[in-house]
Design an enzyme around this catalytic site. Structure first.
Site, mmCIF file in Angstrom:
data_model
loop_
_atom_site.group_PDB
_atom_site.id
_atom_site.type_symbol
_atom_site.label_atom_id
_atom_site.label_comp_id
_atom_site.label_asym_id
_atom_site.label_seq_id
_atom_site.Cartn_x
_atom_site.Cartn_y
_atom_site.Cartn_z
ATOM 1 N N CYS A 137 37.997 35.562 37.564
ATOM 2 C CA CYS A 137 36.873 35.647 38.481
ATOM 3 C C CYS A 137 37.018 34.705 39.666
ATOM 4 O O CYS A 137 37.303 33.523 39.505
ATOM 5 C CB CYS A 137 35.587 35.321 37.725
ATOM 6 S SG CYS A 137 34.115 35.458 38.735
ATOM 7 N N SER A 143 24.687 37.551 41.844
ATOM 8 C CA SER A 143 25.429 36.290 41.910
ATOM 9 C C SER A 143 24.484 35.212 42.421
ATOM 10 O O SER A 143 24.415 34.945 43.618
ATOM 11 C CB SER A 143 26.639 36.440 42.839
ATOM 12 O OG SER A 143 27.561 37.359 42.309
ATOM 13 N N CYS A 145 35.705 40.031 52.677
ATOM 14 C CA CYS A 145 34.270 39.906 52.442
ATOM 15 C C CYS A 145 33.641 39.064 53.542
ATOM 16 O O CYS A 145 34.232 38.084 54.007
ATOM 17 C CB CYS A 145 34.015 39.256 51.077
ATOM 18 S SG CYS A 145 32.264 39.195 50.599
ATOM 19 N N GLU A 163 42.607 45.083 45.390
ATOM 20 C CA GLU A 163 42.948 44.944 43.990
ATOM 21 C C GLU A 163 41.934 45.657 43.105
ATOM 22 O O GLU A 163 40.745 45.727 43.428
ATOM 23 C CB GLU A 163 42.944 43.463 43.605
ATOM 24 C CG GLU A 163 43.983 42.628 44.325
ATOM 25 C CD GLU A 163 45.291 42.587 43.561
ATOM 26 O OE1 GLU A 163 46.344 42.531 44.189
ATOM 27 O OE2 GLU A 163 45.235 42.601 42.327
#
Length: 381
Positions: free
Chosen positions: A354, A233, A134, A100
């Protein structure tokens, strides 16, 4: 079956910069023709070959036919949010996997900078993916449920900008989509090199790379990508909580991570952007705000507080209350003088907010993306 799956990969994306430069060099063709080829593909979105590129040497046409394709990915779906500020793009790669990219539009006239209204208009930020799936397995992120499938080539990263450019003029790029960019480091560096050159001409200051804290990547970042923004993050102010919600944090102890960030900032003189997802009862209490403030008080940093977006019935997390988020911000700003923003959510109605990014074909509705409070220029200090 094996032979058919390998056939498409024999011709690379023309945007795979290292490979096309290497092939041109081996053939004795000047590399200065390459940006002309990229510009042609940008201006001719439906081109199926590169024979129409003007003014190339004859040897270049033969080489392009044999070894390269205008693009190796295909835009298979696009969805607009109801307020038209967000467009989510589903892109199919030549290996059959999908990723995406999310286009987010901001009208600068609606906000203020440094307390003052400013002229401007609509400008767009593109959130790109660097991997299919991931490895990091963050428990609050839908992408982690996919596991890791493959790295994107630099050309496949660049092609997300190519596809998005047909929907909006992209001013900023954030690597906050699927994947951990630092785990695909060479392709990341190569793609950003293309972004900042002709014909895209993006400023490095308008590109942001987000990482969960891959220390060896942070150590190389400024040398390879000077002026590019680094976002981390962090999501928790101590190692125990980080490990609970981000299993990969075990490999990157908080103390060593903060030392790496301090070295990076000493060298680069750049602001570091800290991403912090607000999880009810997990990391959103006043004590956590004080811990985070003390952790960051020696840094030049901007903290972006991110409301948690539900990722399905299997999630054990809940969204922090608005009051807890405001109290958290008040501690960081009021006591520790750390610039702190609360992320504006965009694209939730198309699963484009998110942490919601996950591709589960053929149900394309499950795909998503990432958001920013505002475009990166508004957060620079």
């Amino acid at each position: 079956m094996a032979s058919s799956s390998k056939a498409p990969s024999s011709r690379r994306s023309v945007f795979d910069a290292v490979h096309i430069r290497s092939e041109f060099s081996a053939a004795g063709i000047s590399a200065h023709f390459i940006p002309l080829i990229w510009k042609y593909v940008l201006q001719n979105p439906r081109c199926s070959d590169l024979d129409g590129v003007p003014s190339l040497p004859a040897a270049a046409y033969a080489l392009l036919r044999q070894k390269f394709r205008p693009t190796t990915s295909t835009l298979t779906a696009a969805a607009d949010s109801k307020d038209r500020t967000t467009t989510k793009l589903l892109i199919c790669l030549q290996n059959g996997e999908s990723v995406e990219a999310v286009v987010m539009r901001y009208d600068t006239r609606l906000g203020k900078y440094d307390g003052k209204p400013r002229p401007g208009g609509v400008r767009s930020t593109l959130c790109v993916s660097s991997q299919v799936g991931c490895k990091m397995g963050c428990r609050f992120c839908a992408t982690g449920t996919m596991g890791f499938k493959s790295n994107l080539s630099s050309g496949e990263i660049v092609e997300q900008l190519v596809h998005a450019s047909r929907y909006s003029q992209i001013r900023n790029v954030v690597f906050m989509g699927m994947g951990e960019p630092m785990n695909n480091y060479n392709a990341l560096v190569e793609a950003i090199g293309v972004f900042t050159g002709s014909p895209f001409q993006l400023s490095p200051k308008r590109i942001t790379v987000s990482t969960v804290g891959i220390i060896h990547g942070i150590n190389k970042f400024n040398g390879d990508l000077p002026k590019v923004n680094l976002a981390v993050s962090l999501h928790a102010p101590d190692q125990d909580i980080r490990c609970q919600i981000m299993p990969a944090a075990r490999a990157f102890p908080l103390g060593k991570l903060m030392n790496a960030l301090q070295s990076y900032q000493n060298e680069s003189k750049q602001t570091i952007f800290i991403e912090y997802i607000m999880l009810d009862g997990v990391n959103d209490q006043e004590e956590h705000a004080h811990q985070l403030g003390k952790l960051l008080e020696t840094f030049k940093a901007v903290v972006n507080l991110i409301p948690f977006n539900p990722i399905g019935s299997s999630s054990n997390f809940k969204t922090s209350s608005d009051q807890n988020v405001k109290n958290f911000q008040k501690v960081l700003k009021g006591i520790y003088r750390i610039r702190t923003t609360i992320r504006q959510q965009m694209g939730q109605d198309i699963a484009g907010a998110c942490g919601q990014l996950v591709v589960s074909l053929p149900d394309e509705r499950s795909a998503g993306g990432a958001t920013l409070l505002s475009d990166i220029e508004d957060l620079r200090i």
